[in-house]
Scaffold this active site. Structure first.
Site: not given
Length: 724
Positions: A124, A181, A506
């Protein structure tokens, strides 16, 4: 000149015949270098290194900076397969453990089974190591098999929770998360217990990942996007490091598997016993918008949870509309304010979206602004409204998102409402010279009986890369998910809480990565396909109101949006039967896709002659679901199930045939006498003579015995028959 260089992913044949039967790391490095143009070896020191990555596991190949002319020269060399410019993949962007039935010392978390001994490799945007979600309180050291490391500038930040951290970004950034994220997804999968969490005072409680005592290894492969060369390098390293689960909340458009970096890397991972969990993509509700479709990947769609952060807007005619928001004012604001629609000014194409820099109309001051969803993040819209003097904001959805709304944090009083409600408010504004509205915030409400609902943006099947495999496999919580964040999202600095609420597949992917870690911890001998089967065959198909799961239109969700259904972790822990897919079965499957020998070889990483392989149709793969396409002829497929429930057991089949199709299963009873015993059954699908239906039909077959219920969804695409 350097300006004509770009990064290529180069695939070559295995050097087995040239070097040895099992090429070593040094052998591969030398083999790769033999393809590089000679001019590169004398390149000036002011140029970037041309050979970027030499891959050892994910593909037989490398990443290099090359010109188109140099690639042309490379194509002439024996052993060359392909070279293409790398693509940029995109990231697919609390209460959920409780919603999934995970409570301390209950169900899959009983006996404090929190994922001990399992390593989740998360690819990520990095991690925020000082965040309390990554505390190693109560954590044992990593297992002895762990070979990974933390980069030298990061070593002091690692612990028994965060056992590995590396960056693959070309300018060698550290693994620190500059985006948020990666911090969010990693804490969702395996964040430790953090008490007293909230966002703006909402969603209060203990934040915890799905597998809170699993170890995390972070591979930073994304900044603004995710370069394929970096993603492959991260997967390559994770395989060598010894991860058990690989979690990737990123992807691109559908590709053939030999041309799909994640599919290539995931195949190598599956061969090494690593389950790869990937997000399905955020292209919904349109059909055939999936990423990560390979059958050796767990493909995860997104759903809502039963928690709402409720907000309402009342307009001047006293009509009330419900929405969601994570904003919470210090004191309730009860007065009405004028409403304004910036699209009426026609000063800028982007003004309806409230894009920063476009709200130049002085009339906005002191008003609540109507803003279309899209183009920029809702928080940026709110900042633009605030900078223009607005006092509030109503973000109305795009039409295709139906009833899906979002609990975003905001910098001023704001909420998300549906497209239909937005149109009704705009109609009201056009009907009066002085439109007004009032926004109220009602806080956290638990118990939405319609949950889980398929999130509007969750990508749908059918799969383009392999229509005979039903995708997505599963759905899990992805909408309005609270998890760790690098910085405070309380833009007025009320608190220093570093958690945020965001949405996307996600967010659903790491939920399933965490569930897979729990199952691997409890059943360390289970293969990746066994874990996937357990998750799929025990999934929920009903919501909390005990009716079929709905989609964003609040209509029954179809099979290409939910796959096998919504994950049920506790049931997955004891599925009774599993569909295990041996890695060797993928060869006849891939040959059956009509790939060339070279294309199949690039996936399985050795030379192949499909003429000597008995091809199987896609639907013959020993998969826990069925995806059938036919016109008039009948089709028969075989499945093998393994008994992992009780030694002496007798399962009977229940069939819900898709409309227009007859389904016959032989035998109709499976009698087991021992554990790990395998039995086969055949399924014949026949179109009914009187059926003129075309389009999609769905049903299921289910094997039941005592407490066990092993369900396989059936998707059928009916083609028009001749003569109708």
């Amino acid at each position: 000149m350097q300006s004509d260089l770009e990064t290529y992913i180069v695939q070559v044949e295995s050097p087995e015949s040239q070097i040895s039967t099992q090429p070593s790391r040094i052998d591969l490095e030398s083999w790769y270098k033999s393809f590089m143009p000679k001019t590169i070896e004398t390149a000036g020191s002011d140029e970037k290194p041309r050979l970027i990555y030499s891959y050892q596991n994910v593909i037989i190949g490398f990443a290099a900076r090359l010109s188109a002319k140099q690639v042309k020269e490379m194509e002439k060399k024996p052993g060359f397969i392909s070279a293409r410019p790398q693509r940029i993949l995109s990231l697919h962007t609390t209460h959920t453990p409780s919603f999934l039935g995970l409570q301390q010392n209950v169900g899959l978390w009983r006996d404090e089974n929190y994922g001990e001994g399992v390593i989740i490799g998360l690819l990520d945007s990095g991690v925020t190591p000082d965040h309390p979600s990554f505390s190693d309180e109560g954590m044992p050291p990593p297992p002895a098999k762990w070979k990974g490391k933390c980069e030298s500038n990061f070593t002091a930040k690692c612990n028994n929770k965060l056992i590995g951290a590396r960056s693959y970004i070309e300018d060698k950034h550290s693994p620190i998360d500059d985006d948020g994220h990666g911090t969010h997804t990693s804490s969702t999968a395996a964040g430790n217990f953090v008490k007293g969490v909230n966002v703006y005072g909402n969603a209060k409680g203990t934040a915890v990942g799905i597998a809170p005592h699993a170890h995390l290894a972070i591979y930073k492969v994304c900044t603004d996007g995710c370069l394929e060369s970096d993603v492959l390098a991260g997967m390559d390293e994770a395989i060598d490091d010894g991860v058990d689960i690989m979690s990737l909340s990123l992807g691109g458009a559908s590709r053939s598997f030999y041309d799909d970096a994640i599919a290539l890397g995931a195949y190598s991972a599956a061969k090494r016993g690593i389950l790869v969990s990937c997000s399905a993509g955020n292209g919904g509700p349109s059909d055939s918008t999936l990423s990560n479709e390979a059958p050796w990947i767990l493909t995860v769609g997104a759903s809502t949870i039963d928690r709402e952060l409720k907000a309402t807007v009342m307009i001047g005619n006293q009509k009330l509309f419900e929405g969601e928001s994570a904003f919470s004012p210090k004191v309730p604001i009860l007065e009405f304010f004028p409403l304004i629609d910036p699209s009426l000014s026609k000063l800028n194409f982007y003004s309806p979206y409230c894009k920063p820099g476009t709200l130049n109309d002085p009339k906005i001051k002191g008003k609540i602004v109507m803003c279309k969803l899209g183009n920029v993040a809702p928080v940026d819209k709110g900042q633009a409204v605030k900078d223009a003097g607005g006092v509030g904001m109503i973000v109305y959805n795009i039409q295709k998102y139906g009833f899906t709304t979002f609990s975003d944090p905001h910098v001023l009083p704001a909420l998300s409402i549906t497209y239909q409600d937005g149109m009704e408010i705009l109609d009201y504004m056009n009907s009066t010279s002085e439109p007004t509205a009032r926004i109220l915030f009602h806080g956290t409400i638990i118990g939405d009986k319609e949950a889980p609902v398929v999130a509007a943006y969750s990508s749908r099947g059918p799969s383009l890369a392999s229509p005979g495999i039903l995708k997505p496999d599963i759905i899990g919580p992805g909408n309005n998910i609270l998890a760790a964040w690098p910085t405070s999202v309380d833009y007025d600095k009320h608190t220093k809480a570093s958690f945020n609420i965001i949405q996307g597949t996600s967010m659903s992917c790491p939920h399933l990565s965490g569930v897979a870690a729990l199952l691997k911890s409890t059943h360390p001998t289970w293969s990746p396909s066994a874990i996937k089967s357990a998750i799929m065959t025990t999934a929920n198909t009903l919501n909390l109101a005990n009716i079929p799961i709905l989609d964003e239109r609040l209509l029954p969700a179809d099979i290409f949006s939910i796959g096998a259904g919504h994950v049920n972790p506790s049931r997955a822990n004891d599925p009774g039967l599993i569909y295990d897919t041996p890695v060797k079965d993928y060869l006849p499957y891939l040959c059956g896709l009509n790939y060339t020998n070279q294309q199949v070889g690039s996936i399985i990483k050795h030379k192949v002659d499909c003429n000597k392989v008995k091809h199987i149709p896609e639907a013959q793969l020993n998969y826990p679901s069925f995806s059938i396409k036919f016109g008039e002829s009948s089709q028969t497929y075989t499945r093998t199930v393994t008994n992992i429930g009780e030694a002496n057991s007798s399962y009977s089949v229940e069939i819900d045939s898709p409309p227009g199709v007859t389904v016959i299963v032989k035998p109709s009873t499976l009698k087991f006498s021992q554990l790990n015993q395998k039995l086969k059954y055949q399924v014949t699908f026949t179109r009914r003579d009187n059926s003129t239906n075309s389009g999609i039909a769905q049903g299921f077959l289910k094997w039941s015995w005592k407490k066990y219920s092993v369900r396989s969804p059936i998707a059928v695409v009916l083609q028009p028959t001749i003569g109708f």
